[in-house]
Design a protein around this motif. Structure first.
Motif, PDB file in Angstrom:
ATOM      1  N   SER A 133      36.342  42.484  24.972  1.00 57.38           N
ATOM      2  CA  SER A 133      35.187  43.342  24.679  1.00 57.38           C
ATOM      3  C   SER A 133      34.538  42.959  23.356  1.00 57.38           C
ATOM      4  O   SER A 133      33.308  42.899  23.244  1.00 57.38           O
ATOM      5  CB  SER A 133      35.605  44.813  24.659  1.00 57.38           C
ATOM      6  N   VAL A 134      35.357  42.667  22.364  1.00 53.56           N
ATOM      7  CA  VAL A 134      34.832  42.250  21.061  1.00 53.56           C
ATOM      8  C   VAL A 134      34.121  40.906  21.175  1.00 53.56           C
ATOM      9  O   VAL A 134      33.017  40.716  20.616  1.00 53.56           O
ATOM     10  CB  VAL A 134      35.982  42.174  20.028  1.00 53.56           C
ATOM     11  N   ALA A 135      34.709  39.975  21.922  1.00 54.45           N
ATOM     12  CA  ALA A 135      34.112  38.640  22.068  1.00 54.45           C
ATOM     13  C   ALA A 135      32.782  38.699  22.811  1.00 54.45           C
ATOM     14  O   ALA A 135      31.795  38.073  22.396  1.00 54.45           O
ATOM     15  CB  ALA A 135      35.092  37.718  22.798  1.00 54.45           C
ATOM     16  N   VAL A 136      32.740  39.456  23.919  1.00 54.90           N
ATOM     17  CA  VAL A 136      31.500  39.547  24.695  1.00 54.90           C
ATOM     18  C   VAL A 136      30.409  40.244  23.886  1.00 54.90           C
ATOM     19  O   VAL A 136      29.242  39.815  23.895  1.00 54.90           O
ATOM     20  CB  VAL A 136      31.756  40.292  26.029  1.00 54.90           C
ATOM     21  N   GLY A 137      30.767  41.313  23.172  1.00 58.24           N
ATOM     22  CA  GLY A 137      29.777  41.979  22.319  1.00 58.24           C
ATOM     23  C   GLY A 137      29.250  41.047  21.252  1.00 58.24           C
ATOM     24  O   GLY A 137      28.041  41.031  20.963  1.00 58.24           O
ATOM     25  N   ALA A 138      30.159  40.256  20.646  1.00 57.89           N
ATOM     26  CA  ALA A 138      29.740  39.301  19.617  1.00 57.89           C
ATOM     27  C   ALA A 138      28.806  38.242  20.190  1.00 57.89           C
ATOM     28  O   ALA A 138      27.798  37.889  19.566  1.00 57.89           O
ATOM     29  CB  ALA A 138      30.975  38.646  19.000  1.00 57.89           C
ATOM     30  N   ILE A 139      29.129  37.746  21.373  1.00 57.69           N
ATOM     31  CA  ILE A 139      28.273  36.735  22.018  1.00 57.69           C
ATOM     32  C   ILE A 139      26.898  37.321  22.310  1.00 57.69           C
ATOM     33  O   ILE A 139      25.866  36.661  22.108  1.00 57.69           O
ATOM     34  CB  ILE A 139      28.934  36.214  23.310  1.00 57.69           C
ATOM     35  N   TRP A 140      26.872  38.577  22.771  1.00 58.04           N
ATOM     36  CA  TRP A 140      25.590  39.221  23.094  1.00 58.04           C
ATOM     37  C   TRP A 140      24.743  39.427  21.835  1.00 58.04           C
ATOM     38  O   TRP A 140      23.519  39.457  21.899  1.00 58.04           O
ATOM     39  CB  TRP A 140      25.844  40.559  23.800  1.00 58.04           C
ATOM     40  N   GLY A 141      25.408  39.549  20.689  1.00 58.44           N
ATOM     41  CA  GLY A 141      24.668  39.617  19.433  1.00 58.44           C
ATOM     42  C   GLY A 141      24.321  38.253  18.882  1.00 58.44           C
ATOM     43  O   GLY A 141      23.305  38.081  18.199  1.00 58.44           O
ATOM     44  N   LEU A 142      25.162  37.248  19.176  1.00 57.31           N
ATOM     45  CA  LEU A 142      24.928  35.900  18.659  1.00 57.31           C
ATOM     46  C   LEU A 142      23.708  35.232  19.282  1.00 57.31           C
ATOM     47  O   LEU A 142      23.027  34.445  18.625  1.00 57.31           O
ATOM     48  CB  LEU A 142      26.163  35.030  18.921  1.00 57.31           C
ATOM     49  N   ILE A 143      23.432  35.537  20.543  1.00 58.57           N
ATOM     50  CA  ILE A 143      22.325  34.856  21.241  1.00 58.57           C
ATOM     51  C   ILE A 143      20.996  35.078  20.515  1.00 58.57           C
ATOM     52  O   ILE A 143      20.318  34.107  20.135  1.00 58.57           O
ATOM     53  CB  ILE A 143      22.261  35.299  22.716  1.00 58.57           C
ATOM     54  N   PRO A 144      20.560  36.327  20.288  1.00 49.38           N
ATOM     55  CA  PRO A 144      19.295  36.507  19.555  1.00 49.38           C
ATOM     56  C   PRO A 144      19.393  36.029  18.106  1.00 49.38           C
ATOM     57  O   PRO A 144      18.383  35.582  17.535  1.00 49.38           O
ATOM     58  CB  PRO A 144      19.042  38.013  19.631  1.00 49.38           C
ATOM     59  N   ALA A 145      20.597  36.121  17.510  1.00 44.15           N
ATOM     60  CA  ALA A 145      20.752  35.674  16.123  1.00 44.15           C
ATOM     61  C   ALA A 145      20.531  34.168  16.013  1.00 44.15           C
ATOM     62  O   ALA A 145      19.889  33.693  15.067  1.00 44.15           O
ATOM     63  CB  ALA A 145      22.147  36.050  15.616  1.00 44.15           C
ATOM     64  N   ILE A 252      22.879  35.189   8.956  1.00 43.03           N
ATOM     65  CA  ILE A 252      22.289  35.888  10.098  1.00 43.03           C
ATOM     66  C   ILE A 252      23.220  35.847  11.307  1.00 43.03           C
ATOM     67  O   ILE A 252      23.491  36.867  11.945  1.00 43.03           O
ATOM     68  CB  ILE A 252      20.917  35.276  10.452  1.00 43.03           C
ATOM     69  N   ILE A 253      23.717  34.659  11.609  1.00 43.07           N
ATOM     70  CA  ILE A 253      24.592  34.492  12.779  1.00 43.07           C
ATOM     71  C   ILE A 253      25.900  35.254  12.594  1.00 43.07           C
ATOM     72  O   ILE A 253      26.367  35.965  13.493  1.00 43.07           O
ATOM     73  CB  ILE A 253      24.846  32.994  13.039  1.00 43.07           C
ATOM     74  N   ARG A 254      26.497  35.130  11.422  1.00 41.62           N
ATOM     75  CA  ARG A 254      27.773  35.808  11.161  1.00 41.62           C
ATOM     76  C   ARG A 254      27.620  37.335  11.218  1.00 41.62           C
ATOM     77  O   ARG A 254      28.442  38.038  11.807  1.00 41.62           O
ATOM     78  CB  ARG A 254      28.285  35.395   9.782  1.00 41.62           C
ATOM     79  N   THR A 255      26.556  37.833  10.627  1.00 43.07           N
ATOM     80  CA  THR A 255      26.355  39.285  10.568  1.00 43.07           C
ATOM     81  C   THR A 255      26.095  39.864  11.948  1.00 43.07           C
ATOM     82  O   THR A 255      26.625  40.932  12.297  1.00 43.07           O
ATOM     83  CB  THR A 255      25.183  39.619   9.629  1.00 43.07           C
ATOM     84  N   MET A 256      25.304  39.163  12.753  1.00 40.78           N
ATOM     85  CA  MET A 256      25.040  39.665  14.100  1.00 40.78           C
ATOM     86  C   MET A 256      26.260  39.551  15.000  1.00 40.78           C
ATOM     87  O   MET A 256      26.434  40.356  15.924  1.00 40.78           O
ATOM     88  CB  MET A 256      23.853  38.921  14.715  1.00 40.78           C
ATOM     89  N   ALA A 257      27.116  38.571  14.730  1.00 44.75           N
ATOM     90  CA  ALA A 257      28.370  38.489  15.480  1.00 44.75           C
ATOM     91  C   ALA A 257      29.233  39.713  15.193  1.00 44.75           C
ATOM     92  O   ALA A 257      29.844  40.299  16.099  1.00 44.75           O
ATOM     93  CB  ALA A 257      29.120  37.208  15.120  1.00 44.75           C
ATOM     94  N   ILE A 258      29.269  40.131  13.929  1.00 42.16           N
ATOM     95  CA  ILE A 258      30.038  41.328  13.549  1.00 42.16           C
ATOM     96  C   ILE A 258      29.426  42.570  14.172  1.00 42.16           C
ATOM     97  O   ILE A 258      30.136  43.426  14.725  1.00 42.16           O
ATOM     98  CB  ILE A 258      30.080  41.462  12.017  1.00 42.16           C
ATOM     99  N   SER A 259      28.104  42.666  14.094  1.00 39.94           N
ATOM    100  CA  SER A 259      27.409  43.830  14.670  1.00 39.94           C
ATOM    101  C   SER A 259      27.668  43.940  16.171  1.00 39.94           C
ATOM    102  O   SER A 259      28.013  45.009  16.692  1.00 39.94           O
ATOM    103  CB  SER A 259      25.909  43.720  14.396  1.00 39.94           C
ATOM    104  N   GLY A 260      27.504  42.840  16.882  1.00 37.91           N
ATOM    105  CA  GLY A 260      27.735  42.844  18.325  1.00 37.91           C
ATOM    106  C   GLY A 260      29.191  43.094  18.677  1.00 37.91           C
ATOM    107  O   GLY A 260      29.496  43.787  19.662  1.00 37.91           O
ATOM    108  N   ALA A 261      30.112  42.565  17.859  1.00 32.57           N
ATOM    109  CA  ALA A 261      31.537  42.752  18.121  1.00 32.57           C
ATOM    110  C   ALA A 261      31.931  44.220  18.037  1.00 32.57           C
ATOM    111  O   ALA A 261      32.693  44.725  18.878  1.00 32.57           O
ATOM    112  CB  ALA A 261      32.359  41.931  17.134  1.00 32.57           C
TER     113      ALA A 261
END
Length: 367
Positions: A133-145, A252-261
């Motif tokens: 769940s954490v990985a998929v959320g992070a990926i979903w945030g990483l794409i727009p980032a 940007i990428i790191r922060t959105m990965a955390i947000s999505g995770a």
């Protein structure tokens, strides 16, 4: 001689800063003003006694232990998403995709729960659901980032569209999982595989514990770590950040990965600890409400808890008013909307001050 420039009657000037007591006072006055406006609306439009309506509104959250527990359950979900949005918004990356990120985390949790629940022991199942769940959320945030960092795309539209994609994925998966049944119902209802165990009498108490830990962790992360400092600098000025040697794209990428995770983790908490099911309404619109929570709190996670509770209180109160007096949802929503509007409007008086032209200046200008 040139004609002197006339000073405007009203000037609006940004404040350097406002003290904590002033912020509290302004917001309290805003709530009092909102209650007065609501009282006028209630009396003249609905013909009801405003005090009686306020009592019913209070009972929507505090009337019974069950109602209060429901409010706390919803508060935890809203606060968790607000915590997830805090680093992205502080960086001025407008992540409007929390709803989709929560749905994707909930979806992968539900799929693992249903299709792997009987194949692996709980000691393996729960870590697998958490990591997934954490990985998929992070990926979903990483794409727009990634697109923002690489090609300067508009993150608001991008993350918003990702919500619709996530909703479609969930709708498709739910139809497959329910098969010929009329509805999906509770997942693993017979054996409760993948459900959180009861903790202090309730399953969602684990959710509360996790979100409390996240509240402290995110506050520390944003305020006292190097990453938090970089987020602040990038949010204030990307050019300044680059001049200071900060890799803006990486931040940007790191922060959105955390947000999505964290959003993905919230999806797991909803499925395992609250609903034990999945649907397109799993996030319940809280991905958008959390934007208000994060913004009003100025990304302070402890302040977020108070604002999240206020919004849940208004939501529950509106429902109780509609039920008790037979009002339609629009009338009860207006009552809570006035309060919310006044609270949002109070931010103007916290951040700005109005300077009026004085009489002395008028007379001086006429001489």
């Amino acid at each position: 001689m040139s004609k002197p420039v006339k000073e405007p009657f009203l000037r609006i000037v940004k404040r350097d800063s406002a003290s904590v007591p002033r912020k509290i006072l302004v917001r309290l006055l805003a709530i009092v003003f909102a209650l007065v406006l609501d009282a006028l609306f209630i009396y003249f439009v609905t013909g009801l006694n405003p005090l009686s309506v306020y009592v019913v509104m209070f009972q929507g959250t505090f009337g019974t232990a069950t109602r209060f527990s429901w409010a706390v359950r919803d508060l935890v979900t809203l606060l968790c998403i607000g915590i997830a949005l805090a680093p992205a918004f502080k960086m001025k990356f407008w992540n409007i995709g929390a709803e989709g990120q929560v749905l994707m985390g909930a979806l992968v949790t539900a799929l693992i729960m249903v299709y792997m629940g009987r194949k692996v022991p709980s000691a393996v199942l729960f870590p697998l659901m958490i990591v997934s769940s954490v990985a998929v959320g992070a990926i979903w945030g990483l794409i727009p980032a990634y697109f923002k960092a690489k090609w300067k795309t508009n993150e608001t539209l991008f993350t918003l569209m990702m919500n619709y994609i996530a909703t479609s994925f969930v709708a498709c998966a739910v139809n497959i999982m329910r098969g010929q049944a009329s509805s999906l119902g509770k997942l693993n209802m017979g054996n409760k595989i993948g459900w959180f165990p009861k903790f202090l009498g309730q399953r969602y108490n684990i959710n509360i514990l996790v979100v409390v830990i996240l509240t402290f962790a995110m506050f520390f992360y944003l305020k006292y770590t190097k990453h938090g400092y970089e987020i602040t600098v990038v949010g204030e000025s990307e050019n300044t950040a680059r001049y200071a040697g900060i890799n803006v794209s990486k931040v940007i990428i790191r922060t959105m990965a955390i947000s999505g995770a964290i959003c993905g983790l919230c999806g797991l908490l909803i499925v395992c600890g609250r609903d034990q099911t999945i649907s397109v309404n799993t996030a319940g619109g809280k991905g958008f409400t959390a934007i208000i929570v994060a913004w009003l709190a100025k990304f302070n996670t402890f302040t977020m808890a108070l604002i999240a509770f206020l919004l849940i209180f208004l939501e529950k109160g509106a429902g109780e008013i509609a039920s008790a007096y037979g009002l339609n949802d629009f009338a009860s929503s207006i009552i809570t909307g006035i309060i919310l509007f006044c609270i949002l409007g109070s931010e103007f008086f916290i951040n700005f001050k109005m300077i009026f032209r004085t009489k002395a200046k008028k007379e001086g200008g006429n001489e």
